[in-house]
Structures are given as C-alpha cells and as structure tokens.
Design a protein around this motif. Sequence first.
Motif, PDB file in Angstrom:
ATOM      1  N   THR A   1       0.722  -1.227  -0.021  1.00 42.75           N
ATOM      2  CA  THR A   1       0.005  -0.095  -0.120  1.00 42.75           C
ATOM      3  C   THR A   1       0.821   1.301  -0.084  1.00 42.75           C
TER       4      THR A   1
ATOM      5  N   SER B   1       1.812   5.016  -1.606  1.00 41.58           N
ATOM      6  CA  SER B   1       0.804   6.085  -1.828  1.00 41.58           C
ATOM      7  C   SER B   1       1.273   7.351  -2.358  1.00 41.58           C
TER       8      SER B   1
ATOM      9  N   VAL C   1      -0.780  -1.319  -4.338  1.00 42.52           N
ATOM     10  CA  VAL C   1      -1.483   0.186  -3.731  1.00 42.52           C
ATOM     11  C   VAL C   1      -2.995  -0.403  -3.637  1.00 42.52           C
TER      12      VAL C   1
ATOM     13  N   LEU D   1       0.593   6.871  -9.051  1.00 37.98           N
ATOM     14  CA  LEU D   1       0.367   5.465  -8.654  1.00 37.98           C
ATOM     15  C   LEU D   1      -0.364   4.705 -10.174  1.00 37.98           C
TER      16      LEU D   1
END
Length: 417
Positions: free
Chosen positions: A233, A235, A257, A291
């Motif tokens: 994850t 960011s 992510v 991302l």
Amino acid sequence: MNALIKSATIVDSKSDFHNETVDILIEKGRISKIAKQIPNPKKFKEIKRDNLHVSQGWFDSSVSFGEPGYEERETISNGLKTAAHSGFTAVALNANSNPVIDSYADITFVKSKAQDHAVSLYPIGALTKLSEGKDLAELFDMTNAGAIAFYDYQQPISNPNLMKIALQYASNFDGLVCSFPQESRISGLGVANEHINSTKLGLKGNPALAEELQVARDLFLLEYTEGKLHIPTISTAKSVKLIRAAKAKKLDVTCSVAIHNLVFTDDVLHNFDTNYKVLPPLRTQTDCDALIEGLKDGTIDMVTTDHNPIDNEHKKIEFDYAEYGTIGLESAFGALQTLFTTKKTISLLTQGKSRFGVTETSIKADAMADLTLFNPDNTFEFSTATILSRSKNSAFLGYTLKGETYGIISNNKIVLK
C-alpha cells in the motif's frame, strides 16, 4: 461439482480462448471442455447470465476479517462469503486479530476456519511477536504451518536492524517479508495527508516524507541483505520513483497500492467522513496519477482492496479518534473499471498471485476450475444494500461503479449471487 457455463466471453491473455465467447464444461471441479457450443445430455447445472464474462479467479493480497477476537467486525466465514460474491477466489489474511497471528498454532487455527469454502485463505503471519516491532515472531514455524508472508499489518518496523535481520533470516527459506511504509517519528499523530486540505480542516498532517523515508530505508536494507521484500500500500509519487529505481537495480522487491488510494484524493475529507480515514492517508491528484502510471508500467505489481472492516463504535466517531480502514472487496472490480479497461482490471486483480505463492490457473481444458464470473459493462451506485460485510465502513458509498460480479467457481464449489 458439475456445471456448464453458457456463452461466456473469456478474459485471460494466457488462454487460447482469450476474447472468445464459448461454453465451458466443468466436471468434478475440472474444466473438461471449451467449445463454441457444448450439449448438456447429463443435465448439468447450466450457468447463464447477461453479458457473461469469465476470467481466472481474482486474488487480494491484503484483507482483514477480525476473527479471532474482533468477530463483531467480521468473521472468517462471512468474510470468505463476501470475497466469493465479490469475485475473489483467493485472499491473503492479515495477522491483525486478537490474538495476533504470530505462531504455528495461530496459522493452523485460521486455516481450519477456512476449510470447505470456495475461497482459498492464505494466512500472513506477524513479522514480530504480537506485532510490537521488538522481537521476530516464529517465522519458520509459521511457514511450515502455511504462512505465505510476514507482516505487522500497518505497524512500521522502526528498528532498522530488526528489519535487516528479518530479511536475512527469511531468505534461508525464501520467506517474503512485508514492511509497512511509514516512519512513525515523522508521521507522528497525523491523521490526514499533510497538505493544503489538512491545514484548512485543522487535521494533523501525515506527510508524504514519512512514507518515502521508510521506503528508502527498506530498499537500502534490501540491497544490503539481498533478501525478498514486499512493500504494501504505497501512496506517494516519490515512493513510485524509489521502487522503480530499485527494480532497475534488480532488487527483489514488489509493492502494492490500495484501490481507494487510486480513486480518491484528500479533497474528499471536507465533510470529515471517517470512511475516508485510511492508512496510508489519501494523498493528492499528483500522487494518484503517479500510482496509476506505476501500475501501467509495472513498477507497482498489484492492487489490493486493503479490506479492513471496522465496527461503528470505532468508526462513527470524531475524525481524530476513529480507527483507520475501509472495506473494499465488494467495490474492487467496479472501482478499478472507472480507471482502467476491463483487460487491465482483470490483469491487476490476478497478477499478484505468483509473488505470494498462489497457484495461477489458466482457462484451458483439464485445468482445475478457478474462475470469476462477471459483467463488465453495467454501472450502478454503490450503497449499503451492496455490502455483505458485517461492517459497512466503505469509502465508496454513493460512488458510481462500473461492472458487476456474479460470483466464482473454485475449490470444486459454485458461489453465485
């Protein structure tokens, strides 16, 4: 289990029938035939749905179910049922229960609770005892019990020497170490992205720097130890750049992510809705764009729902004191399809398997049926009526999603809505 799937479009780039509309005959849980038209003289159960599409079963690398200890949030049984209806045939379960999953017996317990379900549960063991970041947990024993990775869920390892030792030790048995990307001494008491919105709203800031320092540190440790690392994850845009550079060096690193960090920015915090209180926090549009680009070019290896049910008592309170987390299984497919093509969405929902040792099963004759059934085209507003989880803390409530999941065929079982 026997079934005949009628007129299904296959979405599987590894299958000879990719993009073809065919019938799929399943006998005793195994695909026995794929053809344009298949008769049904044995009167098997026929599966027909509007605009039916079929892909390999989907995998989520980060889910939390609560049990044991937090059954009021979610149970393993209902969590797996929710995953099935959401299109997932395999999920990796985080160790953030009570007690924390940090021993052979704990791994055995959660696996036993998942027996006889259509969805396969893969336990992630805690990296440190009680996830306190002080002493390594029983990593090798948990591997023998069936743990697929080691992660103190959303708990950063502040001691770099401990992370170094974990990477070195786990490399002896090809163990996958996960490290939450946050330097807590920088993030402090921050509850929202440190930027214009946190200042306007009077919320304590958690800067992108806190994530990027931890990512950079862990990548240096990885290079030194030649270990195997997964960073869950991420960011921020700079995290993407750091991991892209590490991959260029051929370091053994992957990352994921959370889907909500792709869709939402911290602009949604203006009403102090605690469903948007997640960790890492929602960032800026620049971060979202980076991302998404990282997923497109392969820097980011997989998406995750980071499904984390939280009961109302701990969620529907003042923003500063609410717990972090959103559920995400039910909204995953529809949310991704607002950003990507169906082909790319399916790729993102399946490509994390190999990193976590989950078997990839292409759609072909004589393969075990591990299938997700869905309609990629219809749009709808996500509401509590769509939620099967015990907890309803979804960041996607009221959001327009694209695509409907019908269910799964896996582990010699059929689960359909």
